[in-house]
Design an enzyme around this catalytic site. Structure first.
Site, PDB file in Angstrom:
ATOM      1  N   GLU A   1      -5.425  -8.625  -0.870  1.00 34.02           N
ATOM      2  CA  GLU A   1      -6.191  -8.358   0.521  1.00 34.02           C
ATOM      3  C   GLU A   1      -7.559  -8.085   0.323  1.00 34.02           C
ATOM      4  O   GLU A   1      -7.744  -7.142  -0.671  1.00 34.02           O
ATOM      5  CB  GLU A   1      -5.462  -7.282   1.295  1.00 34.02           C
ATOM      6  CG  GLU A   1      -4.063  -7.366   1.949  1.00 34.02           C
ATOM      7  CD  GLU A   1      -3.580  -6.123   2.793  1.00 34.02           C
ATOM      8  OE1 GLU A   1      -4.507  -5.773   3.251  1.00 34.02           O
ATOM      9  OE2 GLU A   1      -2.380  -6.075   2.944  1.00 34.02           O
TER      10      GLU A   1
ATOM     11  N   GLU B   1       0.772  -1.284   0.190  1.00 29.59           N
ATOM     12  CA  GLU B   1       0.028  -0.035  -0.024  1.00 29.59           C
ATOM     13  C   GLU B   1       0.904   1.289  -0.093  1.00 29.59           C
ATOM     14  O   GLU B   1       0.672   2.134   1.060  1.00 29.59           O
ATOM     15  CB  GLU B   1      -1.071   0.013   1.184  1.00 29.59           C
ATOM     16  CG  GLU B   1      -1.957  -1.231   1.087  1.00 29.59           C
ATOM     17  CD  GLU B   1      -2.934  -1.224   2.095  1.00 29.59           C
ATOM     18  OE1 GLU B   1      -2.900  -0.849   3.262  1.00 29.59           O
ATOM     19  OE2 GLU B   1      -4.162  -1.790   1.917  1.00 29.59           O
TER      20      GLU B   1
HETATM   21  C1  BG6 Z   1      -4.678  -3.235   4.876  1.00 26.27           C
HETATM   22  C2  BG6 Z   1      -3.236  -3.695   5.456  1.00 26.27           C
HETATM   23  O1  BG6 Z   1      -4.496  -1.948   4.657  1.00 26.27           O
HETATM   24  O2  BG6 Z   1      -5.550  -3.551   5.738  1.00 26.27           O
HETATM   25  C3  BG6 Z   1      -3.175  -4.755   6.502  1.00 26.27           C
HETATM   26  O3  BG6 Z   1      -2.402  -3.849   4.296  1.00 26.27           O
HETATM   27  C4  BG6 Z   1      -4.468  -4.463   7.514  1.00 26.27           C
HETATM   28  O4  BG6 Z   1      -1.863  -4.753   7.121  1.00 26.27           O
HETATM   29  C5  BG6 Z   1      -5.506  -4.380   6.749  1.00 26.27           C
HETATM   30  O5  BG6 Z   1      -4.307  -5.468   8.398  1.00 26.27           O
HETATM   31  C6  BG6 Z   1      -6.996  -4.450   7.556  1.00 26.27           C
HETATM   32  O6  BG6 Z   1      -6.852  -3.372   8.303  1.00 26.27           O
HETATM   33  P1  BG6 Z   1      -6.920  -3.434  10.096  1.00 26.27           P
HETATM   34  O7  BG6 Z   1      -6.465  -1.974  10.458  1.00 26.27           O
HETATM   35  O8  BG6 Z   1      -8.054  -3.567  10.114  1.00 26.27           O
HETATM   36  O9  BG6 Z   1      -6.058  -4.243  10.210  1.00 26.27           O
END
Ligand code: BG6
Length: 486
Positions: free
Chosen positions: A382, A188
């Site tokens: 993701e 990101e």
């Molecule tokens: C993404 C990141 O933006 O979001 C991850 O690359 C992160 O590392 C994921 O865990 C979810 O976000 P959060 O804040 O719910 O963990």
């Protein structure tokens, strides 16, 4: 059959959110190790990492405990990886996205020789994946750069970081190239603007009086160049490798057809594309250059930087997608939370408990937009939903229909996009096993198909349990995405 035969089904984790063992086997302190968990925060305050200051960092350095610094303990994947990989294999994973903690290899980021214990750990992990034919997809930098580089050089604002990163990347390519074909440079990369500390080691209070945006743009420039040099090195060290860039896809809609709303959303989307334009098309977008000029921002570039960017573009574009956002010119509109970014509430979409708006069609839209713009293969690295889970009285069962619904709807839309012609290499859900949240450092914001017995303050046995979604995802992979019913 919409998905290719070798479709990379799997999951994604990052070192700083799962490994724990923060001070073991020579590991140095990373920016993740100073991120604190604050009990009883409201949804609006969850973006805790945005509030990192020089003082909170110093306090964290003095405090060696793990209770309120959850990323130091993670889910102890460091000592549990064999058990966890066996569970991923049971689900039929074809791929696992991980990241390499830079501070296990170069504890301060400045050593000239790598820490062998760090190399040995990842070698063991890759051997284990190989045992099950799970393809590793490796991110070089996922919110875990050495703290030393932040404190000493203001992180990526300093050009010196390019050399430090390339040294680290080369060691990774040389040491793990025989196991790893797929690489990603910066997780990101666009997020430097949203959380400059964890992505680029920039401590905001060191850049007062409007100087922060220029620092962010300079740091980003150094990351683009570092990624391009790493891309070149990867290709020369590992024959047949494929190296991609990684974007947070923040698809933004206008709240109404009021041209003011449309204009705002257009700007947001263009701002998001700046980073993938540079890494895929190999040059700064003209409109971005004008934006910088109008703001009086001067980026220091070296003579051959533009050539480096042009000649070493990424092979594929990977991205995260959790939610869409909406922009409105009407400042009185109710706000909605999101992946470290706010928008206005979209009345057509439901939200998670953390206020992220669930928009499966937005994934299809994102895939089409990205493929149409760049015409390179895409990878969703993701996608997932943070939710609270409850263990039933039997102590082993977890019913998570909300998670199955989220994934089913998103995979359906992914299928639609592939049917429409999008070239998609794979899908790694975030995260196949519960881990520490990046934004809130909570454990209770769970994403996994596998439950981990640990609470927000670190109490629990760390025992792994299979949720209902575990069996569902296994079926999805077994049928290459054909069977999605819960
Ligand atoms: C993404 C990141 O933006 O979001 C991850 O690359 C992160 O590392 C994921 O865990 C979810 O976000 P959060 O804040 O719910 O963990």
């Amino acid at each position: 059959m919409p998905f290719r035969k070798d479709f990379l089904w799997g999951g994604a984790i990052s070192a700083n959110q799962v490994e724990g063992a923060w001070d073991v086997d020579g590991k140095g302190m990373s920016v993740a190790d100073v991120a604190s968990y604050k009990p009883n925060l409201s949804v609006e305050d969850y973006a805790g990492h945005n509030k990192v200051t020089s003082d909170t960092i110093q306090a964290a350095i003095q405090d060696k405990s793990v209770k309120y610094y959850p990323k130091r303990r993670g889910i102890d994947f460091y000592h549990h990886y064999k058990e966890d990989i066996a569970l991923f294999a049971e689900m039929g994973f074809k791929a696992l996205r991980i990241s390499i903690a830079w501070t296990r290899i170069f504890p301060t980021g400045e050593e000239t020789e790598p820490n062998l214990k760090g190399i040995n750990y990842y070698t063991g992990l890759f051997e284990e994946l190989k045992k099950y034919n799970i393809e590793p997809i490796v991110t070089l930098s996922h919110y875990e750069m050495p703290l030393n580089l932040s404190l000493k050089y203001n992180g990526w604002v300093d050009r010196k970081l390019i050399d430090c990163f390339v040294r680290f990347a080369k060691v990774c390519f040389e040491s793990f190239g025989k196991y790893v074909k797929y690489w990603l440079t910066f997780n990101e990369i666009d997020s430097v603007g949203r959380h400059p500390f964890i992505t680029a080691g920039i401590i905001p209070d060191k850049f007062p009086d409007g100087a922060l945006e220029e620092a962010v743009c300079q740091a980003l420039h150094h990351q683009y160049v570092a990624a391009a040099i790493a891309t070149k090195e990867c290709r020369s060290i590992i024959k047949g490798s494929r190296i991609g860039c990684m974007l947070t896809k923040l698809t933004t809609y206008p709240n109404t057809c009021n041209p003011e709303d449309v204009f705002l959303s257009l700007n947001s989307n263009l701002g998001n594309y700046v980073h993938s334009d540079i890494q895929i098309l190999g040059e700064y977008p003209k409109l971005y250059e004008v934006y910088l000029k109008n703001k009086g921002i001067v980026i220091k570039k070296e003579e051959d930087d533009d050539d480096i960017l042009k000649e070493n573009t990424a092979d594929f574009l990977s991205f995260s997608y959790y939610m869409s956002r909406t922009e409105s010119a009407d400042t009185s509109k109710e706000k909605a939370s999101g992946n470290t970014i706010m928008g206005v509430l979209n009345p057509y979409l439901p939200s998670t408990e953390w206020g992220w708006q669930i928009d499966p069609l937005g994934l299809c839209i994102s895939l089409i937009e990205l493929y149409d713009r760049y015409k390179v293969p895409l990878m969703i690295v993701e996608n997932g939903m943070g939710a609270k889970d409850t263990v039933e009285e039997d102590g082993i069962t977890i019913h998570d229909p909300y998670r199955i619904k989220y994934f089913k709807e998103h995979i359906d839309e992914m299928k639609k996009a592939v049917d429409l012609g999008v070239d998609l290499l794979g899908y790694t859900s975030w995260a196949p096993i519960d881990s520490i949240s990046v934004s809130t450092s909570q454990m209770s914001k769970r994403y996994g198909f596998i439950y981990v017995d640990q609470d927000d303050e670190g109490n629990g046995t760390l025992k792994r349990l299979k949720k209902d979604s575990f069996y569902w995802y296994k079926k999805v992979i077994d049928t290459n995405g054909e069977l999605l019913e819960g």
